[in-house]
Design a protein around this motif. Structure first.
Motif, PDB file in Angstrom:
ATOM      1  N   CYS A 194      -4.185   8.492 -10.574  1.00  0.00           N
ATOM      2  CA  CYS A 194      -3.429   8.040  -9.397  1.00  0.00           C
ATOM      3  C   CYS A 194      -2.673   8.717  -8.710  1.00  0.00           C
ATOM      4  O   CYS A 194      -2.143   9.495  -9.151  1.00  0.00           O
ATOM      5  CB  CYS A 194      -2.154   7.165  -9.642  1.00  0.00           C
ATOM      6  N   CYS A 196       1.737   8.668 -10.159  1.00  0.00           N
ATOM      7  CA  CYS A 196       1.477   8.764 -11.249  1.00  0.00           C
ATOM      8  C   CYS A 196       0.756   9.971 -12.231  1.00  0.00           C
ATOM      9  O   CYS A 196       1.548  10.083 -13.858  1.00  0.00           O
ATOM     10  CB  CYS A 196       2.354   7.578 -12.029  1.00  0.00           C
ATOM     11  N   CYS A 227      -2.622   3.002  -8.844  1.00  0.00           N
ATOM     12  CA  CYS A 227      -2.727   2.697 -10.389  1.00  0.00           C
ATOM     13  C   CYS A 227      -1.766   1.059 -10.385  1.00  0.00           C
ATOM     14  O   CYS A 227      -1.315   0.960  -8.996  1.00  0.00           O
ATOM     15  CB  CYS A 227      -2.466   2.530 -11.832  1.00  0.00           C
ATOM     16  N   CYS A 281       2.148   1.328 -10.254  1.00  0.00           N
ATOM     17  CA  CYS A 281       3.187   2.102  -8.888  1.00  0.00           C
ATOM     18  C   CYS A 281       2.128   0.782  -7.304  1.00  0.00           C
ATOM     19  O   CYS A 281       3.178   1.059  -6.443  1.00  0.00           O
ATOM     20  CB  CYS A 281       1.898   3.239  -8.873  1.00  0.00           C
TER      21      CYS A 281
END
Ligand SMILES: [Zn+2]
Lengths: 372, 195
Positions: free
Chosen positions: B54, B57, B66, B69
């Motif tokens: 991602c 993160c 992701c 997020c």
């Protein structure tokens, strides 16, 4: 508690066999290189999961075999028993331990089932060799007898390895100091346990030394790489350790390794001569060194007795061979008084059986096979 | 090396798979219809082609962001730092956490050549400097390496302003989050303490 049964397979030169041990013990008679010491080594392997002669596992596997296996049954006074078995596979380089047929969570959970102590001629190395040997002695005794010690020691070694690698990687700074709190916490526990053991048994050690030597004043002291004066709690030891770490930052960055901590400590053995106290390692006679080694082993036996509330199994590997007559008489008398549990001793010939001469069952060993 | 030996070797590299199991897996595949093995091959190919970290993160995802997020309801002021992407799964399964994550992709382990640089600590610091983060929860494992990583990060993060906390003791020492059950994780999160 005593060892009631032992089963060995592919262990050094020992023939595959099952042996039933009497509660009082046995005297194992055999010429050199027939397997006397190997049998004691196999028994003690069950206690510590390593060779007391410092041999690597793949050297314990019989020539041409792929694994060895040792199984022992321990029996208590009320008939309660425990079966411990260890197998080592040469190809996988893996040790597998079972307790009562089950694999414990950690290998360390299987330590000390037997409650045994081994006396061997090589013990003189405890006194004459470098500090590492004495640290290993302390670590073994405490791992077997103090709950939590082994975990603290393992954590300490792991963190020390990482911290030293960090020192070599960056030379210092935050990425090294990040390991300090863990190092100090585990290290303080290790130091305090060792220090307390010496405090607890120092006097006893001196008494044994006095008896065996025939009147000499021997002492034992824990030498810490940082000042311990007055430190009685884990917090105080941790403070001292922390301060010492702070004081060596420059030097350790230059040398790339951690310079203070239990991995640098020593057990100092001395004898009084006139007004002077002399270190046995450098100034002791052969007889004094052997005396100190015997006294350490006797204290080890006493530690087992106290920690586990039972008599240790005493393994004697031809131990009087290199001791002068007067000292052997005195240590034998001492052992007859102190050791009430099972005794398994090895000797080249009948006249070398000096302990429990009238009660021990005789076994002979030839080419790795025991004749009971 | 034969095709069979090659696959045995590949399988035995997987965690928890010994050489014996690897051989069994290969024989199993050979006994089944070929489509099954090809399906496995395609799944592996898809995995390497479609899955990536991602952008935000470091968690694994097929999209740019992701699922955490990309969820507008998550609290972006609360940042939970974990060692591996599968730790995100463990905490998500516990079902109590409403903040977002930062995946380090490892832990400090100089013995393996992993220092702050290899961990991409800069990325984490940049996120915190970026602003809006009230609290960073250090959820590295309860191993000696996980502890040292937490200590190290705390030293860098605290001067930047946010509250820095560590999971409560409930997690057994030496254990990876991966193997800890959900309710224990939830309790450890609940009882997190200031470092
Ligand atoms: Zn994400």
């Amino acid at each position: 508690m005593h060892l009631s049964r032992l089963e060995v397979r592919n262990f050094r030169n020992l023939a595959a066999q099952v042996l039933e041990f009497p509660p009082g013990g046995v005297a194992l008679l055999g010429e050199n290189a027939q397997g006397k010491s190997n049998l004691l080594e196999a028994i003690y392997y069950l206690e510590t999961l390593r060779s007391f002669r410092g041999a690597r596992e793949d050297h314990l596997v019989a020539f041409g075999k792929s694994f060895f296996r040792v199984e022992g049954e321990v029996q208590g006074e009320e008939g309660e028993g425990a079966v411990v078995a260890v197998a080592f596979d040469r190809a996988l380089r893996k040790k597998r331990l079972t307790l009562g047929g089950r694999e414990p969570q950690r290998l360390g959970d299987g330590l000390g089932t037997l409650g045994a102590v081994v006396f061997a001629p090589s013990d003189v190395g405890l006194v004459s060799d470098g500090p590492g040997v004495r640290r290993r002695f302390l670590d073994l005794v405490l791992s077997l007898n103090r709950p939590g010690y082994l975990q603290a020691l393992q954590a300490y070694r792991q963190i020390l390895g990482q911290r030293n690698a960090a020192l070599r990687m960056t030379g210092g700074g935050a990425s090294v100091e990040a390991w300090d709190s863990g190092l100090v916490r585990a290290g303080a526990r290790v130091v305090l346990e060792r220090f307390r053991w010496v405090e607890r048994w120092g006097e006893r050690y001196s008494r044994y030394f006095f008896r065996i030597s025939g009147g000499e004043a021997g002492r034992i002291r824990y030498h810490s790489s940082f000042p311990l004066a007055g430190a009685v709690s884990e917090e105080e030891v941790a403070e001292g350790f922390s301060a010492a770490l702070g004081g060596t930052r420059h030097r350790e960055a230059r040398l790339g390794s951690t310079l203070v901590g239990p991995h640098r400590d020593d057990l100092v053995l001395t004898v009084e001569e006139g007004e002077r106290e002399r270190e046995l390692r450098d100034y002791g006679s052969g007889g004094q060194k052997r005396t100190a080694a015997l006294a350490l082993r006797l204290v080890e036996a006493a530690t087992i007795r106290e920690a586990r509330q039972r008599e240790p199994v005493v393994l004697l590997d031809d131990v009087f061979a290199e001791l002068d007559a007067a000292r052997s008489e005195r240590v034998l008398a001492l052992m007859e008084e102190e050791e009430a549990g099972q005794v398994i001793l090895s000797a080249p010939k009948e006249s070398d059986i000096r302990l429990r001469r009238h009660t021990l069952v005789r076994w002979r060993i030839r080419a790795g096979r025991v004749e009971t | 090396m034969s095709a069979m030996e090659r696959l045995v070797q590949e399988f035995s590299r997987l965690p928890g798979v010994g050489p014996k199991t690897a051989v069994r897996m290969v024989f199993h595949l050979l006994k089944r219809p070929p489509e099954e093995a090809l399906r496995l091959a395609r799944a592996l190919e898809d995995l390497t082609r479609k899955i990536h970290p991602c952008r935000e993160c470091g968690n694994f995802t097929e999209d740019e962001l992701c699922s955490v997020c990309g969820d507008p309801s998550r609290d972006r002021g609360l940042l939970c730092v974990v060692e591996e992407a599968f730790d995100v799964g463990a905490i998500e399964r516990a079902g109590r956490y409403r903040g977002v994550y930062h995946v380090l992709g490892g832990r400090l382990s100089p013995l393996d050549g992993i220092g702050p640089e290899q961990l991409g600590v800069e990325r984490l610091l940049a996120r915190v400097v970026g602003g809006g983060i009230r609290e960073v929860i250090l959820a590295t494992n309860a191993s000696v390496e996980g502890e040292a990583t937490a200590v190290f990060l705390e030293g860098l993060l605290r001067p930047l302003g946010p509250r820095v906390t560590r999971l409560a003791r409930g997690i057994p020492v030496g254990s990876d989050l991966e193997y800890v059950d959900g309710s224990t994780i939830a309790e450890a999160l609940e009882g997190r303490r200031e470092m």
